[in-house]
Design a protein around this motif. Structure first.
Motif, PDB file in Angstrom:
ATOM      1  N   PHE A   1      10.061   1.426  -3.366  1.00 11.86           N
ATOM      2  CA  PHE A   1       9.045   1.392  -4.421  1.00 11.86           C
ATOM      3  C   PHE A   1       7.738   0.814  -3.864  1.00 11.86           C
ATOM      4  CE2 PHE A   1       6.935  -0.270  -8.205  1.00 11.86           C
ATOM      5  CZ  PHE A   1       7.284   0.602  -9.226  1.00 11.86           C
ATOM      6  N   GLU A   2       7.862  -0.286  -3.151  1.00 13.79           N
ATOM      7  CA  GLU A   2       6.659  -0.951  -2.628  1.00 13.79           C
ATOM      8  C   GLU A   2       5.982  -0.105  -1.540  1.00 13.79           C
ATOM      9  OE1 GLU A   2       8.352  -4.762  -1.684  1.00 13.79           O
ATOM     10  OE2 GLU A   2       8.664  -5.178  -3.822  1.00 13.79           O
ATOM     11  N   ARG A   3       6.789   0.668  -0.797  1.00 16.62           N
ATOM     12  CA  ARG A   3       6.184   1.558   0.208  1.00 16.62           C
ATOM     13  C   ARG A   3       5.286   2.597  -0.465  1.00 16.62           C
ATOM     14  NH1 ARG A   3      10.804   1.852   2.823  1.00 16.62           N
ATOM     15  NH2 ARG A   3      11.309   3.904   2.004  1.00 16.62           N
ATOM     16  N   LYS A   4       5.768   3.113  -1.603  1.00 16.15           N
ATOM     17  CA  LYS A   4       4.965   4.108  -2.335  1.00 16.15           C
ATOM     18  C   LYS A   4       3.662   3.483  -2.844  1.00 16.15           C
ATOM     19  CE  LYS A   4       7.726   7.745  -3.159  1.00 16.15           C
ATOM     20  NZ  LYS A   4       7.444   9.059  -3.695  1.00 16.15           N
ATOM     21  N   VAL A   5       3.755   2.241  -3.316  1.00 15.86           N
ATOM     22  CA  VAL A   5       2.570   1.546  -3.807  1.00 15.86           C
ATOM     23  C   VAL A   5       1.627   1.246  -2.636  1.00 15.86           C
ATOM     24  CG1 VAL A   5       1.784  -0.657  -4.814  1.00 15.86           C
ATOM     25  CG2 VAL A   5       3.691   0.600  -5.859  1.00 15.86           C
ATOM     26  N   SER A   6       2.222   0.839  -1.530  1.00 17.27           N
ATOM     27  CA  SER A   6       1.429   0.521  -0.352  1.00 17.27           C
ATOM     28  C   SER A   6       0.653   1.741   0.128  1.00 17.27           C
ATOM     29  CB  SER A   6       2.393   0.000   0.705  1.00 17.27           C
ATOM     30  OG  SER A   6       1.864   0.136   1.958  1.00 17.27           O
ATOM     31  N   ARG A   7       1.283   2.916   0.021  1.00 16.03           N
ATOM     32  CA  ARG A   7       0.609   4.137   0.466  1.00 16.03           C
ATOM     33  C   ARG A   7      -0.639   4.420  -0.373  1.00 16.03           C
ATOM     34  NH1 ARG A   7       5.273   8.066   1.611  1.00 16.03           N
ATOM     35  NH2 ARG A   7       6.016   6.317   2.832  1.00 16.03           N
ATOM     36  N   VAL A   8      -0.568   4.128  -1.666  1.00 21.45           N
ATOM     37  CA  VAL A   8      -1.751   4.330  -2.512  1.00 21.45           C
ATOM     38  C   VAL A   8      -2.883   3.428  -2.029  1.00 21.45           C
ATOM     39  CG1 VAL A   8      -2.724   3.926  -4.826  1.00 21.45           C
ATOM     40  CG2 VAL A   8      -0.549   5.136  -4.579  1.00 21.45           C
TER      41      VAL A   8
ATOM     42  N   PRO B   1      -5.571   8.722  -7.418  1.00 21.28           N
ATOM     43  CA  PRO B   1      -5.020   7.366  -7.294  1.00 21.28           C
ATOM     44  C   PRO B   1      -6.127   6.303  -7.279  1.00 21.28           C
ATOM     45  CG  PRO B   1      -3.970   8.859  -5.744  1.00 21.28           C
ATOM     46  CD  PRO B   1      -5.112   9.614  -6.350  1.00 21.28           C
ATOM     47  N   TYR B   2      -7.305   6.697  -6.820  1.00 28.15           N
ATOM     48  CA  TYR B   2      -8.454   5.781  -6.799  1.00 28.15           C
ATOM     49  C   TYR B   2      -9.673   6.537  -7.307  1.00 28.15           C
ATOM     50  CZ  TYR B   2     -12.318   3.007  -5.042  1.00 28.15           C
ATOM     51  OH  TYR B   2     -13.474   2.269  -4.955  1.00 28.15           O
ATOM     52  N   THR B   3     -10.351   5.996  -8.321  1.00 28.58           N
ATOM     53  CA  THR B   3     -11.596   6.595  -8.802  1.00 28.58           C
ATOM     54  C   THR B   3     -12.699   5.581  -8.551  1.00 28.58           C
ATOM     55  OG1 THR B   3     -10.262   7.488 -10.594  1.00 28.58           O
ATOM     56  CG2 THR B   3     -12.619   7.811 -10.770  1.00 28.58           C
ATOM     57  N   GLY B   4     -13.721   6.006  -7.834  1.00 30.85           N
ATOM     58  CA  GLY B   4     -14.806   5.086  -7.461  1.00 30.85           C
ATOM     59  C   GLY B   4     -15.591   4.604  -8.674  1.00 30.85           C
ATOM     60  N   GLY B   5     -16.260   3.477  -8.535  1.00 34.82           N
ATOM     61  CA  GLY B   5     -17.050   2.928  -9.631  1.00 34.82           C
ATOM     62  C   GLY B   5     -18.523   3.231  -9.469  1.00 34.82           C
TER      63      GLY B   5
ATOM     64  N   PRO C   1      -1.785   2.288  -8.879  1.00 35.64           N
ATOM     65  CA  PRO C   1      -0.803   2.063  -7.805  1.00 35.64           C
ATOM     66  C   PRO C   1       0.523   2.809  -8.017  1.00 35.64           C
ATOM     67  CG  PRO C   1      -1.816  -0.005  -8.498  1.00 35.64           C
ATOM     68  CD  PRO C   1      -2.219   1.031  -9.505  1.00 35.64           C
ATOM     69  N   LEU C   2       0.888   3.108  -9.285  1.00 35.43           N
ATOM     70  CA  LEU C   2       2.178   3.780  -9.528  1.00 35.43           C
ATOM     71  C   LEU C   2       2.029   5.302  -9.616  1.00 35.43           C
ATOM     72  CD1 LEU C   2       3.821   1.366 -12.170  1.00 35.43           C
ATOM     73  CD2 LEU C   2       3.678   1.139  -9.686  1.00 35.43           C
ATOM     74  N   TYR C   3       0.981   5.813  -9.028  1.00 32.77           N
ATOM     75  CA  TYR C   3       0.668   7.244  -9.121  1.00 32.77           C
ATOM     76  C   TYR C   3       1.842   8.138  -8.704  1.00 32.77           C
ATOM     77  CZ  TYR C   3      -2.680  11.175  -8.939  1.00 32.77           C
ATOM     78  OH  TYR C   3      -3.373  12.332  -9.162  1.00 32.77           O
ATOM     79  N   PHE C   4       2.589   7.702  -7.696  1.00 33.58           N
ATOM     80  CA  PHE C   4       3.674   8.554  -7.179  1.00 33.58           C
ATOM     81  C   PHE C   4       5.052   8.024  -7.576  1.00 33.58           C
ATOM     82  CE2 PHE C   4       0.021   9.158  -4.314  1.00 33.58           C
ATOM     83  CZ  PHE C   4      -0.193  10.514  -4.531  1.00 33.58           C
ATOM     84  N   LEU C   5       5.096   7.213  -8.636  1.00 35.90           N
ATOM     85  CA  LEU C   5       6.379   6.661  -9.092  1.00 35.90           C
ATOM     86  C   LEU C   5       6.581   6.974 -10.570  1.00 35.90           C
ATOM     87  CD1 LEU C   5       5.870   3.399  -7.107  1.00 35.90           C
ATOM     88  CD2 LEU C   5       7.925   4.826  -6.896  1.00 35.90           C
TER      89      LEU C   5
END
Ligand code: AMP
Ligand code: FES
Ligand code: ZN
Ligand code: ZN
Length: 323
Positions: free
Chosen positions: A31-38, A191-195, A205-209
């Motif tokens: 789970f944390e690997r998937k979050v880390s990838r984001v 997974p990330y939208t700029g400001g 962070p949970l985009y792929f979970l």
């Protein structure tokens, strides 16, 4: 009894699309690997201060712990709880979120909606009497997004992270494809939208979970979550289509394991970017009342806020100060 794919211990967590079983510890690492990838692949290095928006539900609690473990050493993290003033619910949620923030040694912030002159409890009463013309949950959604952003901007955070899961994101995605306005929201579903000016970036962070995976993470780590549901949740309209989509996608996934992950990957790496280039940023106007970016003037939040003030018979304030 199934065995953990990594260590061979008895396994109780199954990841169907990968056809893999894990023990609690190795499920957590997966789970944390998937979050880390984001964080590694999508979040720029320049994003240093991240405000984690935590409601006390399973998804945002899982997002909080996984983020703290994955980037806690390199980014400056804070926890935000928005007190929406939902009687009997907000109080319990706050205690849980505060407990987790302290346990992780992270700064705990509360943004109280009362500083804007109303509560979601008030909005629910007005909505129930038919005087608001829209369901309380849609008002609550606008308020949460607004408050998260404004709190982050005013407290010097570069980005807000939320607990939206792949199920939520694919629900927004497919529902959004059916209208022109919806396409604009799909363009921002990466997974990330700029400001920008007065606009904090957004991290998912949970985009792929999946929802099921965040429930397993919370269980595997023995994390306390909010026991009750929002009392207004059963009346959630507009959720209907997203729920139908979620169930349909789960069905497809059962017959074609991995389909949802592939959809999420093409959305993250191609579709959102292509739509963004074609449609542009959208929120280029500024609300003349509060000064925050918006696609309309006044912004959706100020319109709702002033309407509720009027209905509550209160004096309108200018919205120029944050609680
Ligand atoms: P929801 O709109 O309830 O599905 O929530 C989506 C995300 O918004 C959650 O995963 C949290 O990250 C965040 N969120 C929702 N409610 C709150 C709250 N009361 N305080 C802080 N963050 C929240
Ligand atoms: Fe917003 Fe229930 S959490 S109406
Ligand atoms: Zn194991
Ligand atoms: Zn405004």
């Amino acid at each position: 009894m199934p065995r953990c794919r990594v260590c061979g211990a008895p396994a109780s967590y199954r990841v169907p699309w990968a056809n893999a079983w894990f023990c609690p510890e190795h499920f957590s690492r997966y789970f944390e690997r998937k979050v880390s990838r984001v964080y590694e692949r999508y979040v720029p290095r320049s994003v240093e201060r991240i405000l984690l928006a935590v409601s006390g539900g399973k998804d945002s609690v899982a997002m909080l712990y996984a983020s703290a473990r994955v980037v806690g050493g390199e980014k400056e993290l804070g926890v935000l709880f928005i007190d929406l003033g939902i009687p009997g619910y907000s109080e319990e949620a706050r205690v849980i979120v505060e407990h987790h923030a302290h346990r992780l040694g992270l700064p705990f912030h509360v943004a109280d909606i009362r500083g804007y002159g109303f509560t979601i409890g008030d909005a629910a009463r007005l909505a129930a009497s038919g005087r608001l013309g829209r369901p309380v949950c849609s008002i609550c959604g606008v308020a949460k997004r607004y408050i998260m952003n404004r709190y982050a901007v005013e407290h010097g955070y570069d980005a807000v992270a939320t607990g939206h899961t792949m199920d939520d994101i694919l629900g927004f995605y497919l529902a959004g494809l059916s209208s022109r306005e919806g396409l604009r929201s799909v363009a921002k579903l990466s997974p990330y939208t700029g400001g920008g000016e007065k606009l904090a970036a957004r991290i998912r962070p949970l985009y792929f979970l999946t929802d099921a995976e965040s429930a397993m993470y919370v269980e595997a780590n023995g994390l306390e979550i909010l026991g009750s549901k929002c009392p207004f949740a059963p009346r959630r309209r507009g959720e209907g289509l997203r729920l139908t989509i979620k169930e349909a996608l789960e069905n497809i996934d059962r017959r074609h394991p991995g389909y949802r992950v592939m959809l999420a990957r093409t959305l993250a790496d191609h579709v959102s970017g292509i739509l963004y280039s074609a449609l542009g940023p959208g929120e280029t106007r500024r609300c003349s009342i509060c000064g925050y970016p918006s696609s309309t003037d006044p912004c959706g939040f100020c319109r709702i806020r002033l309407r509720i003030h009027r209905l509550l018979g209160e004096k309108q304030d200018t919205g120029s100060r944050h609680p």
